[in-house]
Design a protein around this motif. Structure first.
Motif, mmCIF file in Angstrom:
data_model
loop_
_atom_site.group_PDB
_atom_site.id
_atom_site.type_symbol
_atom_site.label_atom_id
_atom_site.label_comp_id
_atom_site.label_asym_id
_atom_site.label_seq_id
_atom_site.Cartn_x
_atom_site.Cartn_y
_atom_site.Cartn_z
ATOM 1 N N LEU A 374 0.836 -1.203 0.000
ATOM 2 C CA LEU A 374 0.000 0.000 0.000
ATOM 3 C C LEU A 374 0.872 1.254 0.000
ATOM 4 C CD1 LEU A 374 -2.890 -0.970 2.440
ATOM 5 C CD2 LEU A 374 -3.081 -0.556 -0.017
ATOM 6 N N ASN A 375 1.965 1.219 0.770
ATOM 7 C CA ASN A 375 2.886 2.353 0.773
ATOM 8 C C ASN A 375 3.461 2.609 -0.611
ATOM 9 O OD1 ASN A 375 2.662 3.155 3.398
ATOM 10 N ND2 ASN A 375 4.417 2.003 4.139
ATOM 11 N N ASP A 376 3.711 1.534 -1.352
ATOM 12 C CA ASP A 376 4.285 1.646 -2.692
ATOM 13 C C ASP A 376 3.239 1.977 -3.752
ATOM 14 O OD1 ASP A 376 6.756 1.089 -1.693
ATOM 15 O OD2 ASP A 376 6.731 -1.037 -2.211
ATOM 16 N N GLY A 377 1.955 2.025 -3.368
ATOM 17 C CA GLY A 377 0.900 2.308 -4.327
ATOM 18 C C GLY A 377 0.488 1.124 -5.167
ATOM 19 N N ASN A 378 0.956 -0.065 -4.797
ATOM 20 C CA ASN A 378 0.613 -1.286 -5.535
ATOM 21 C C ASN A 378 -0.665 -1.866 -4.936
ATOM 22 O OD1 ASN A 378 0.570 -3.612 -7.036
ATOM 23 N ND2 ASN A 378 2.740 -4.094 -6.708
ATOM 24 N N VAL A 379 -1.800 -1.276 -5.310
ATOM 25 C CA VAL A 379 -3.052 -1.572 -4.638
ATOM 26 C C VAL A 379 -3.522 -3.000 -4.893
ATOM 27 C CG1 VAL A 379 -5.474 -0.903 -4.399
ATOM 28 C CG2 VAL A 379 -3.724 0.858 -4.688
#
Length: 415
Positions: A374-379
């Motif tokens: 989630l931090n990396d934006g890989n939802v």
């Protein structure tokens, strides 16, 4: 007439005080209803109508044609296994003719009770439980040792903050930062900034003590028993605690630049020494959380034994090829069934055995992956990892609920 109405109001007031103490200690709403109904009958009450939520209770009682209605605030929820046991034993031991004064005096004695274990003892126990969790999930020696230190310091900080009655969500987020931040400092100081899969396990293990196991399980049990308001409120309370912990962990992960890692490969056919060490770690984890929940010493040892049996069975089934959610369900089911026997021998509520007995089964690496992704934006990948985590947690809760259905007739037959 006025004196009779005043006595009825006094009776209801002390009954609500009893119920509020049970809820604030972490007991389920359906157990609160049962205990209050028993006390009300022994105090000459003909009918008790009760509405329970997590932060308030309202009740109406009737006796000899007169009625009284009161509402009370419950206060901030917490977990105190010793108090839950004392209150349930008080209700079970009550006899007809119980007076409001006698019940009030008994509640005074219970409220004056001090914690059974000192803060340093609980902190050390949680540190060992964090290290045990790290080892069981594939953490190496550095990860396990760092998790021991970070978990102990984090729990000590939480205990000190709770003494000043600080907001639970803020305390949870701060302690997540303290524990995981200290863990990263130890690991980076000894091994550099590379974060392997075993070290990732230790990261999430350092904050394991923040998992709201009691509220999560209690909410499920209340929902199964049609205590919808209390169950939903407790469930969202637990979710808020999880979000606060995730916020703290996410902040540290972002600052430390942690990246996603794959889960360590599961061992197939572990050797005898691995089985022995897994048993030791499972026992230590169960004991640590029982101490955290303020359980008596004999309950602590029983929980450790239940955790050993349930988690060893879960890991053995997984080693043989059973998917982890199903293996977790079986392990939790066995813990729940064995707890049915333990509660009769030790005269403690079942929930005081089952919840700390299964916390060690929490899917740490999947929780870690969810946060980092989630931090990396890989939802999409985060949703996949989060779904796997939810299935395992669901297996834990459903295993305990199934044990209730199998061991208590009132859970099968609705009235």
């Amino acid at each position: 007439m006025a004196d009779s109405r005043a006595q009825l109001t006094e009776t209801l007031d002390v009954l609500l005080r009893f119920g509020a103490l049970m809820l604030r200690a972490g007991d389920t709403a359906f157990r609160v209803r049962e205990a209050m109904a028993r006390l009300a009958g022994n105090m000459g009450i003909e009918n008790l109508s009760l509405q329970v939520t997590l932060d308030a209770m309202s009740a109406t009682i009737r006796r000899q044609g007169e009625t009284a209605t009161l509402t009370c605030d419950v206060g901030a929820p917490g977990i105190n296994a010793a108090r839950i046991g004392a209150l349930e034993r008080l209700a079970e031991a009550s006899t007809p003719g119980l007076t409001p004064d006698a019940l009030g005096q008994a509640l005074d004695r219970i409220e004056r009770g001090s914690p059974l274990h000192a803060l340093p003892t609980v902190a050390i126990a949680i540190g060992l439980a964090s290290g045990a969790f790290s080892y069981l999930n594939g953490g190496d020696l550095l990860a396990t040792g760092a998790a021991v230190v970070a978990g102990a310091v984090g729990q000590a900080g939480r205990g000190l903050m709770f003494r000043h009655q600080l907001n639970q969500y803020a305390v949870t987020a701060v302690c997540a930062v303290i524990a995981s931040g200290l863990y990263c400092l130890i690991v980076f100081g000894l091994a550099g900034r590379g974060f392997s899969a075993p070290l990732a396990v230790g990261f999430i293990s350092s904050a394991l003590f923040l998992v709201p196991g009691f509220p999560l399980v209690a909410s499920l049990l209340d929902l199964v028993q049609h205590q919808t308001l209390a169950g939903v409120a407790r469930l969202f309370y637990a979710i808020m605690i999880l979000l606060a912990a995730a916020f703290g962990l996410s902040a540290v992960a972002a600052v430390a630049g942690l990246t996603d890692v794959s889960a360590p490969a599961a061992a197939v056919g572990p050797d005898a020494m691995t089985v022995v060490w897994r048993a030791v770690a499972s026992f230590a984890g169960g004991c640590g959380f029982a101490l955290l929940y303020n359980s008596p010493l004999r309950t602590v040892l029983t929980v450790g034994l239940l955790s050993l049996i349930g988690n060893e069975l879960r890991l053995a089934l997984h080693d043989l090829g059973l998917i982890l959610p199903a293996a977790t369900f079986v392990g939790a089911l066995v813990v729940g069934l064995l707890a049915s026997l333990g509660k009769h021998w030790l005269h403690e509520p079942r929930i005081c055995f089952t919840v700390p007995g299964i916390i060690i089964m929490t899917p740490g690496i999947l929780a870690f992956r969810t946060i980092v992704l989630l931090n990396d934006g890989n939802v999409l990948a985060a949703i996949e990892a989060g779904a796997g985590c939810c299935f395992i947690v669901g297996g834990m809760a459903l295993g305990l609920a199934t044990a209730r259905f199998m061991s208590e007739r009132r859970w099968i037959v609705e009235r």
